[in-house]
Design an enzyme around this catalytic site. Structure first.
Site, PDB file in Angstrom:
ATOM      1  N   GLY A 135       0.796  -1.233   0.000  1.00  0.00           N
ATOM      2  CA  GLY A 135       0.000   0.000   0.000  1.00  0.00           C
ATOM      3  C   GLY A 135       0.822   1.273   0.000  1.00  0.00           C
ATOM      4  N   HIS A 145      -2.196   6.425  -4.460  1.00  0.00           N
ATOM      5  CA  HIS A 145      -3.139   5.650  -3.641  1.00  0.00           C
ATOM      6  C   HIS A 145      -4.350   6.539  -3.327  1.00  0.00           C
ATOM      7  CE1 HIS A 145      -3.778   2.964   0.195  1.00  0.00           C
ATOM      8  NE2 HIS A 145      -4.879   3.128  -0.503  1.00  0.00           N
ATOM      9  N   HIS A 149     -15.460  11.727 -13.825  1.00  0.00           N
ATOM     10  CA  HIS A 149     -15.022  11.839 -15.231  1.00  0.00           C
ATOM     11  C   HIS A 149     -13.765  12.704 -15.404  1.00  0.00           C
ATOM     12  CE1 HIS A 149     -16.362  16.032 -15.562  1.00  0.00           C
ATOM     13  NE2 HIS A 149     -17.239  15.644 -14.650  1.00  0.00           N
TER      14      HIS A 149
HETATM   15  C1  LIG Z   1      -2.571  13.582   7.278  1.00  0.00           C
HETATM   16  C2  LIG Z   1      -1.766  12.487   7.944  1.00  0.00           C
HETATM   17  C3  LIG Z   1      -0.943  11.765   6.890  1.00  0.00           C
HETATM   18  C4  LIG Z   1      -0.858  13.191   8.936  1.00  0.00           C
HETATM   19  O1  LIG Z   1      -0.066  12.280   9.594  1.00  0.00           O
HETATM   20  P1  LIG Z   1       1.178  12.851  10.500  1.00  0.00           P
HETATM   21  O2  LIG Z   1       2.110  13.624   9.625  1.00  0.00           O
HETATM   22  O3  LIG Z   1       1.700  11.678  11.258  1.00  0.00           O
HETATM   23  O4  LIG Z   1       0.476  13.923  11.404  1.00  0.00           O
HETATM   24  P2  LIG Z   1       0.161  13.904  12.972  1.00  0.00           P
HETATM   25  O5  LIG Z   1      -0.673  12.726  13.342  1.00  0.00           O
HETATM   26  O6  LIG Z   1       1.482  14.106  13.677  1.00  0.00           O
HETATM   27  O7  LIG Z   1      -0.727  15.211  13.139  1.00  0.00           O
HETATM   28  C5  LIG Z   1      -0.172  16.515  12.916  1.00  0.00           C
HETATM   29  C6  LIG Z   1      -1.296  17.525  13.032  1.00  0.00           C
HETATM   30  O8  LIG Z   1      -2.229  17.369  11.952  1.00  0.00           O
HETATM   31  C7  LIG Z   1      -3.547  17.067  12.467  1.00  0.00           C
HETATM   32  N1  LIG Z   1      -4.143  16.064  11.587  1.00  0.00           N
HETATM   33  C8  LIG Z   1      -3.586  14.869  11.250  1.00  0.00           C
HETATM   34  N2  LIG Z   1      -4.404  14.212  10.394  1.00  0.00           N
HETATM   35  C9  LIG Z   1      -5.479  14.995  10.196  1.00  0.00           C
HETATM   36  C10 LIG Z   1      -6.641  14.866   9.433  1.00  0.00           C
HETATM   37  N3  LIG Z   1      -6.847  13.778   8.663  1.00  0.00           N
HETATM   38  N4  LIG Z   1      -7.538  15.875   9.439  1.00  0.00           N
HETATM   39  C11 LIG Z   1      -7.337  16.984  10.207  1.00  0.00           C
HETATM   40  N5  LIG Z   1      -6.235  17.170  10.962  1.00  0.00           N
HETATM   41  C12 LIG Z   1      -5.316  16.178  10.963  1.00  0.00           C
HETATM   42  C13 LIG Z   1      -3.310  16.565  13.885  1.00  0.00           C
HETATM   43  O9  LIG Z   1      -4.449  16.773  14.673  1.00  0.00           O
HETATM   44  C14 LIG Z   1      -2.126  17.387  14.303  1.00  0.00           C
HETATM   45  O10 LIG Z   1      -2.586  18.668  14.631  1.00  0.00           O
HETATM   46  P3  LIG Z   1      -1.795  19.628  15.654  1.00  0.00           P
HETATM   47  O11 LIG Z   1      -0.449  19.895  15.025  1.00  0.00           O
HETATM   48  O12 LIG Z   1      -2.655  20.830  15.755  1.00  0.00           O
HETATM   49  O13 LIG Z   1      -1.671  18.835  16.929  1.00  0.00           O
HETATM   50  C15 LIG Z   1      -2.664  11.424   8.648  1.00  0.00           C
HETATM   51  O14 LIG Z   1      -3.185  11.922   9.879  1.00  0.00           O
HETATM   52  C16 LIG Z   1      -3.821  10.970   7.770  1.00  0.00           C
HETATM   53  O15 LIG Z   1      -4.920  11.537   7.752  1.00  0.00           O
HETATM   54  N6  LIG Z   1      -3.545   9.889   6.984  1.00  0.00           N
HETATM   55  C17 LIG Z   1      -4.501   9.263   6.105  1.00  0.00           C
HETATM   56  C18 LIG Z   1      -4.535   7.773   6.428  1.00  0.00           C
HETATM   57  C19 LIG Z   1      -5.495   7.026   5.543  1.00  0.00           C
HETATM   58  O16 LIG Z   1      -6.533   7.500   5.129  1.00  0.00           O
HETATM   59  N7  LIG Z   1      -5.085   5.815   5.223  1.00  0.00           N
HETATM   60  C20 LIG Z   1      -5.871   4.942   4.368  1.00  0.00           C
HETATM   61  C21 LIG Z   1      -5.180   3.603   4.242  1.00  0.00           C
HETATM   62  S1  LIG Z   1      -6.095   2.478   3.275  1.00  0.00           S
END
Ligand SMILES: CC(C)(COP(=O)(O)OP(=O)(O)OC[C@H]1O[C@@H](n2cnc3c(N)ncnc32)[C@H](O)[C@@H]1OP(=O)(O)O)[C@@H](O)C(=O)NCCC(=O)NCCS
Length: 215
Positions: free
Chosen positions: A68, A144, A135
């Site tokens: 993934g 991904h 579309h």
């Molecule tokens: C966006 C993402 C990649 C960030 O991951 P990260 O870099 O490890 O970030 P952190 O968890 O350290 O969070 C950092 C900040 O962003 C915020 N944040 C993280 N993900 C967020 C989201 N999806 N929406 C809103 N805020 C988010 C956190 O609350 C944190 O805020 P703060 O700085 O005010 O405390 C992750 O949270 C995410 O959403 N990944 C998607 C996973 C997914 O859908 N996977 C599918 C697999 S099939």
């Protein structure tokens, strides 16, 4: 269709289900957790480096990189350097794909997705469970699109982008290469390359995505 899945983690289980949906057969799993090549219960197992050996041993097989993580998938693709024709394009039986859409080799289309008219999907990309790709989208390689995400019309998704689960991208927006869109985001403006954007509406986070996407 006889398929070799490269990688044997969570994502490979979902790929196995795609293959079962059209009555294909997984004949081998290659993963570096295996040190040697062996045969068990009607399937082969071995390290990733045994890909060329299995090609020499079994006729009419296709590969899919069942990992993934976009960077890891690209690094394995580059390491193996197999010709394009060795990779399958896998589409779950329940997916709805427009006749005018195109999907290149190595890409996987999960259950209950919709890919609408004139959308182009590149190589080794994942359109995950229940996502809607409307579309005229342009989706590059090693992308991904996570479960339940929605790409509306004429969206451009560049190489290596990860769109988080349930995110929505409005029409005509472009996401720069290797950027990450957080789960549940609503993207209403273009996003530059190597950035992470989260929230509704999506805003850039301060920390950049690493630019080290090499092997
Ligand atoms: C966006 C993402 C990649 C960030 O991951 P990260 O870099 O490890 O970030 P952190 O968890 O350290 O969070 C950092 C900040 O962003 C915020 N944040 C993280 N993900 C967020 C989201 N999806 N929406 C809103 N805020 C988010 C956190 O609350 C944190 O805020 P703060 O700085 O005010 O405390 C992750 O949270 C995410 O959403 N990944 C998607 C996973 C997914 O859908 N996977 C599918 C697999 S099939």
């Amino acid at each position: 269709m006889k398929i070799v899945i490269i990688g044997q983690g969570g994502h490979s289980k979902v790929i196995n289900d795609i293959i079962l949906s059209f009555e294909g057969k997984v004949i081998a799993y290659l993963d570096d957790k295996y040190e040697a090549f062996f045969y068990q219960n009607d399937q082969y197992f071995g390290p990733i480096s045994s890909a060329k050996y299995i090609i020499s041993k079994i006729k009419n097989i296709k590969f899919v990189i069942g990992i993934g993580d976009n960077k890891v998938r690209k690094s394995i693709y580059e390491r193996l350097a197999l010709p394009t024709e060795f990779y399958a394009t896998l589409i779950h039986k329940s997916a709805i794909i427009s006749q005018s859409a195109s999907i290149e080799s190595g890409s996987v289309i999960m259950a209950r997705t919709v890919v609408n008219a004139n959308t182009r999907i590149g190589k080794h990309s994942i359109i995950n469970t229940g996502s809607i790709v409307e579309h005229d989208n342009r989706i590059s390689n090693f992308v991904h699109i996570s479960p339940n995400a929605t790409l509306t019309g004429s969206v451009t998704i560049n190489e290596g982008v990860h769109i988080g689960a349930g995110a929505t991208v409005i029409p005509n927006v472009s996401i720069g290469e290797w950027s990450v869109i957080g789960a549940g985001a609503a993207v209403i403006t273009d996003i530059p390359a190597y950035r992470t954007a989260v929230g509704v509406p999506a805003k850039l986070k301060i920390k950049n995505v690493t630019e080290d996407v090499g092997v």
